[in-house]
Scaffold this motif. Structure first.
Motif, PDB file in Angstrom:
ATOM      1  N   UNK A 266       9.431   7.649   1.196  1.00  0.00           N
ATOM      2  CA  UNK A 266      10.510   7.755   0.211  1.00  0.00           C
ATOM      3  C   UNK A 266      11.791   8.061   0.997  1.00  0.00           C
ATOM      4  N   UNK A 267      12.852   7.336   0.721  1.00  0.00           N
ATOM      5  CA  UNK A 267      14.075   7.491   1.520  1.00  0.00           C
ATOM      6  C   UNK A 267      14.519   8.962   1.534  1.00  0.00           C
ATOM      7  N   UNK A 268      14.564   9.586   2.748  1.00  0.00           N
ATOM      8  CA  UNK A 268      14.899  11.011   2.800  1.00  0.00           C
ATOM      9  C   UNK A 268      16.377  11.277   2.528  1.00  0.00           C
ATOM     10  N   UNK A 282      14.764   2.665  -2.301  1.00  0.00           N
ATOM     11  CA  UNK A 282      14.163   3.992  -2.419  1.00  0.00           C
ATOM     12  C   UNK A 282      13.106   4.261  -1.359  1.00  0.00           C
ATOM     13  N   UNK A 283      12.766   3.246  -0.543  1.00  0.00           N
ATOM     14  CA  UNK A 283      11.723   3.396   0.479  1.00  0.00           C
ATOM     15  C   UNK A 283      12.226   2.946   1.838  1.00  0.00           C
ATOM     16  N   UNK A 284      11.673   3.551   2.909  1.00  0.00           N
ATOM     17  CA  UNK A 284      12.007   3.130   4.275  1.00  0.00           C
ATOM     18  C   UNK A 284      10.723   2.852   5.038  1.00  0.00           C
ATOM     19  N   UNK A 285      10.726   1.735   5.780  1.00  0.00           N
ATOM     20  CA  UNK A 285       9.557   1.423   6.602  1.00  0.00           C
ATOM     21  C   UNK A 285       9.568   2.343   7.818  1.00  0.00           C
ATOM     22  N   UNK A 286       8.450   3.025   8.056  1.00  0.00           N
ATOM     23  CA  UNK A 286       8.458   4.029   9.126  1.00  0.00           C
ATOM     24  C   UNK A 286       7.628   3.633  10.340  1.00  0.00           C
TER      25      UNK A 286
END
Ligand code: FA5
Length: 344
Positions: A266-268, A282-286
């Motif tokens: 979830x995008x910090x 709302x999401x980031x690939x980590x």
């Protein structure tokens, strides 16, 4: 040299006059030699007293002694004055103006990549992983073949490679070869975390560098499952970002894991609301991750029936970009002090 004709009074006057002009220790010593030394003027005078008639000698001797005492006293006074003067001069030279603003100390600071690498490694150390490293100039076997990527396999297109000595020596394109090197020299259980530099023959853009860092993780043990992998990765994400960070796992393909996946967080920055950094998703690939492929375990002499493993690989610059809201990865290695000094 005082001549016999010179009277004691003249000698004393000349000595005192000279003494008044003496200004430092070495001139003072010189004066003492000239007037009071064994070959000095007063000694000469005393020797000349010996040539006087016997009756005149005691009075002349006494007078000479009185002058000697007077000159010695004058010498001691002058010596004290000179010492006091030189002490004053020293104090003056040593004077410090405590009201001046302090001179700025230019201390260095850790590079933002080093800072994030240390944070990542320390979180995994707390989770029971040991830090290790591997070579940046690597053999094709470790970078590709042992990782289940044979020559001519289309998966090689995923990693554009710099060759040092084609076809067998290259700059590693990821830290995954250290999985193989670690397993080759260890027996399970294995739990390592591997920070290091990697190289890709890639065009640079705001999210791609040709040289960047990765952090690889590997665990091998009897009975490890996908649940262990997910547990470790969620624990990591919730420590490096927020304690309630949500994570999402998507199927993905890497030849050295089966099943393979990618983890999004979830995008910090916007906490899932949608912003510029997460491109309003709302999401980031980590990171990429998965269960170590049985063929990889076999390549290092492990029995895939006995042990299972999980592995993951992430880009620390991309994590630092999120935590510091940096919108261009090229800033990390551009050596612009205006950027670097913000991380002091
Ligand atoms: C790999 O390199 C795999 N070795 C990761 C892996 C390890 C998968 C273990 C499964 C098991 P990938 O090419 O996606 O995967 O790179 C991993 C991370 O490196 C990416 O998520 C990204 O954060 C970072 N990365 C990739 N390419 C670049 C680039 N050109 N510049 C900066 N960071 C990059």
């Amino acid at each position: 040299m005082a001549s016999l004709a010179e009277t004691l009074e003249t000698l004393e006057k000349r000595a005192l006059g000279d003494l008044a002009g003496v200004g430092d220790d070495s001139a003072l010593e010189n004066w003492r030699n000239v007037y009071l030394g064994r070959r000095g003027a007063l000694a000469d005078y005393l020797r000349s007293v010996g040539q006087l008639a016997a009756a005149d000698r005691p009075a002349a001797g006494q007078a000479a002694n009185a002058v000697k005492v007077a000159l010695e006293a004058a010498f001691a006074d002058r010596e004290a004055q000179i010492q006091a003067l030189s002490l004053d001069a020293r104090f003056e030279a040593d004077r410090i103006d405590v009201t001046l603003p302090a001179r700025r100390l230019h201390t260095g600071a850790l590079h933002p990549t080093t800072q994030i690498l240390r944070r990542i490694v320390s979180i995994f150390r707390d989770l029971g992983f040991r830090e290790t490293e591997g070579p940046e100039v690597e053999l094709d076997w470790y970078n590709f073949e042992a990782l289940n990527i044979p020559p001519d396999h289309p998966a090689r297109d995923m990693w554009d490679t710099f060759y040092v000595n084609p076809p067998s020596v290259l700059l590693r394109t990821h830290t995954s070869p250290v999985q193989i090197r670690t397993m080759e020299r260890s027996t399970p259980p294995v739990r390592v975390i591997v920070p290091g530099r990697v190289y890709r023959y890639e065009a640079q853009d705001p999210s791609h560098e040709w040289m960047f860092y990765q952090v690889e993780g590997l665990a091998v043990d009897a009975g490890l499952t996908m649940a262990d992998l997910k547990g470790v990765l969620v624990a990591f994400a919730q420590r490096i970002f927020w304690p309630d960070t949500q994570c999402k796992f998507r199927c993905s393909y890497f030849p050295f894991v089966e099943p393979g996946m990618e983890m999004d967080v979830q995008c910090p920055i916007c906490r899932g609301q949608g912003c510029r950094v997460c491109k309003h998703s709302g999401w980031l690939e980590l990171l990429g991750a998965g269960m170590v492929h049985p063929k990889v375990l076999t390549n290092v002499g492990y029995d895939p029936e006995q042990v299972h493993g999980f592995a993951f690989g992430m880009g620390p610059e991309r994590i630092a970009m999120v935590t510091h809201v940096i919108d261009d990865i090229r800033l990390f290695y551009g050596n612009d002090l205006r950027f670097l000094q913000q991380f002091g």
